[in-house]
Enzyme design. Structure first.
Site, PDB file in Angstrom:
ATOM      1  N   PHE A  54     -19.831   2.885  -4.517  1.00 20.24           N
ATOM      2  CA  PHE A  54     -21.194   2.799  -5.033  1.00 20.24           C
ATOM      3  C   PHE A  54     -22.229   2.795  -3.905  1.00 20.24           C
ATOM      4  O   PHE A  54     -23.337   3.309  -4.071  1.00 20.24           O
ATOM      5  CB  PHE A  54     -21.377   1.528  -5.876  1.00 20.24           C
ATOM      6  CG  PHE A  54     -20.882   1.653  -7.284  1.00 20.24           C
ATOM      7  CD1 PHE A  54     -21.242   2.724  -8.090  1.00 20.24           C
ATOM      8  CD2 PHE A  54     -20.064   0.669  -7.834  1.00 20.24           C
ATOM      9  CE1 PHE A  54     -20.783   2.830  -9.394  1.00 20.24           C
ATOM     10  CE2 PHE A  54     -19.600   0.771  -9.138  1.00 20.24           C
ATOM     11  CZ  PHE A  54     -19.960   1.851  -9.920  1.00 20.24           C
ATOM     12  N   LEU A  55     -21.881   2.210  -2.750  1.00 24.02           N
ATOM     13  CA  LEU A  55     -22.840   2.052  -1.660  1.00 24.02           C
ATOM     14  C   LEU A  55     -22.684   3.179  -0.643  1.00 24.02           C
ATOM     15  O   LEU A  55     -22.614   2.971   0.562  1.00 24.02           O
ATOM     16  CB  LEU A  55     -22.643   0.684  -0.994  1.00 24.02           C
ATOM     17  CG  LEU A  55     -22.652  -0.517  -1.950  1.00 24.02           C
ATOM     18  CD1 LEU A  55     -22.324  -1.802  -1.203  1.00 24.02           C
ATOM     19  CD2 LEU A  55     -23.992  -0.632  -2.663  1.00 24.02           C
TER      20      LEU A  55
ATOM     21  N   SER B 284     -13.568  -3.634   0.943  1.00 22.80           N
ATOM     22  CA  SER B 284     -14.472  -2.906   0.031  1.00 22.80           C
ATOM     23  C   SER B 284     -15.934  -3.161   0.378  1.00 22.80           C
ATOM     24  O   SER B 284     -16.753  -3.445  -0.514  1.00 22.80           O
ATOM     25  CB  SER B 284     -14.189  -3.279  -1.434  1.00 22.80           C
ATOM     26  OG  SER B 284     -12.880  -2.918  -1.807  1.00 22.80           O
TER      27      SER B 284
ATOM     28  N   TYR C 298       0.847  -1.191   0.000  1.00 14.28           N
ATOM     29  CA  TYR C 298       0.000   0.000   0.000  1.00 14.28           C
ATOM     30  C   TYR C 298       0.885   1.245   0.000  1.00 14.28           C
ATOM     31  O   TYR C 298       1.480   1.609   1.010  1.00 14.28           O
ATOM     32  CB  TYR C 298      -0.920   0.020   1.213  1.00 14.28           C
ATOM     33  CG  TYR C 298      -1.954  -1.083   1.244  1.00 14.28           C
ATOM     34  CD1 TYR C 298      -2.218  -1.880   0.134  1.00 14.28           C
ATOM     35  CD2 TYR C 298      -2.685  -1.330   2.403  1.00 14.28           C
ATOM     36  CE1 TYR C 298      -3.169  -2.884   0.178  1.00 14.28           C
ATOM     37  CE2 TYR C 298      -3.641  -2.324   2.455  1.00 14.28           C
ATOM     38  CZ  TYR C 298      -3.880  -3.101   1.341  1.00 14.28           C
ATOM     39  OH  TYR C 298      -4.831  -4.103   1.399  1.00 14.28           O
TER      40      TYR C 298
END
Length: 332
Positions: free
Chosen positions: A211-212, A205, A56
């Site tokens: 999207f949510l 995720s 990361y």
């Protein structure tokens, strides 16, 4: 906040953790100060688990966490820390996966130095090396536990049958996979296999890569993020379809007097007592919505309303492109 055991005999941790990929620039520019603010908010809210990885930000996420632990020594007793290794590059720059002891140990040693700790609470093989029997991979991870560099082991993006074989060699404390209202494939055996062996299931995720939420990433923002710009769910046609479909969840959240992200988190955590969701965020306001979701109890009517709004199979597009599918195990 709801608690969950980290593995068969591990500590209790909050059912909501922090996905620290957001401490790098993967989903957009951020600052170390902003990451510190998220960690401060987590401590105040009773969020006790951090999930990071050596890749990361090429170590940046771990370095930020390490700097925070140095600045707030009390945080080391507050947080459990998980990190991962196995994703590497060959001499030609191609992505490869290595589960051999030499690689995992050298990468973990570097992670421990960046984090400033003697051992991590959980160490994952980030991807399975399919050229190597899973038993050998798990034995390498177990060796690091015996050496005192990790307190428990985990696996990421694996199939249920792989988990069963792995667990026969050494207890697998946690299994990480994408899981949300938009990605429900773990319901085809992986969630159940974790419950059988006592492993914690760790959805990443859990808000569907935005999207949510009340405010999904804009089409323009998606184009600036290489992973999403090449992801099938974010192709122009699928993006517009998925925004239109998830408007139903946003409407339901408004009717229920909460945020869409809170509903998405509450739904995930309601799928089992062994769920440890690890959303990432760069926004304090959004982080509070995630905390609200972890504290939200959904009754049978609420769960039914969510499933009616977004039934299984609603999402347009595969969750990964063909290139992104290299590494994760598919199963039915």
């Amino acid at each position: 906040m709801k608690q969950v055991s980290l593995g068969q005999s591990g500590p209790k941790v909050s059912a909501l953790g922090i996905g620290a990929m957001s401490f790098s620039d993967f989903y957009g520019k951020t600052t170390d100060e902003n990451s510190f603010a998220i960690l401060d908010a987590a401590m105040a809210a009773g969020v006790t688990h951090i999930d990071t990885a050596n890749v990361y930000g090429v170590g940046r996420s771990e370095s930020v966490i390490g700097a925070y632990l140095r600045a707030r020594p009390e945080a080391r007793d507050h947080f459990t820390i998980a990190t991962k290794a196995a994703i590497a590059r060959d001499g030609d720059g191609n992505r490869v996966f290595r589960n051999d002891l030499d690689h995992l140990e050298s990468e973990l040693d570097a992670s421990l130095k960046r984090l400033g700790v003697e051992a991590v609470d959980l160490f994952y093989a980030h991807r399975r090396d399919k050229a190597r029997p899973i038993e050998e991979s798990v034995e390498a991870l177990a060796t690091l536990v015996r050496k005192g560099k990790a307190k428990s082991i985990g696996l990421s993006e694996i199939a249920p049958v792989t988990l069963e074989r792995a667990h026969a060699v050494h207890p697998v404390a946690a299994v990480q996979s994408e899981y949300s209202l938009s990605t429900r494939s773990p319901e085809l055996g992986l969630i159940q296999a974790c419950a059988r062996i006592g492993a914690t299931f760790v959805p990443f995720s859990p808000i569907g890569r935005s999207f949510l939420t009340d405010h999904p990433l804009s089409w323009e923002a998606v184009q600036t993020l290489p992973f999403l710009a090449s992801n099938p769910r974010f192709s122009e046609e699928n993006y517009r379809a998925n925004i239109a479909t998830t408007d139903r969840l946003r409407a339901l959240a408004r009717d229920m007097g909460t945020s869409t992200a809170a509903l998405a988190i509450a739904w995930v955590l309601a799928q089992g007592d062994h769920m440890l969701a690890i959303p990432g965020t760069r926004s304090l306001a959004h982080f509070q919505q995630l905390v609200d979701g972890a504290n939200l109890e959904l009754g049978a009517d609420g769960l039914a309303a969510i499933d009616a709004a977004l039934p299984p199979g609603w999402c347009a597009g595969d969750r990964y492109s063909e290139d992104q599918w290299i590494g994760p195990e598919r199963y039915c």
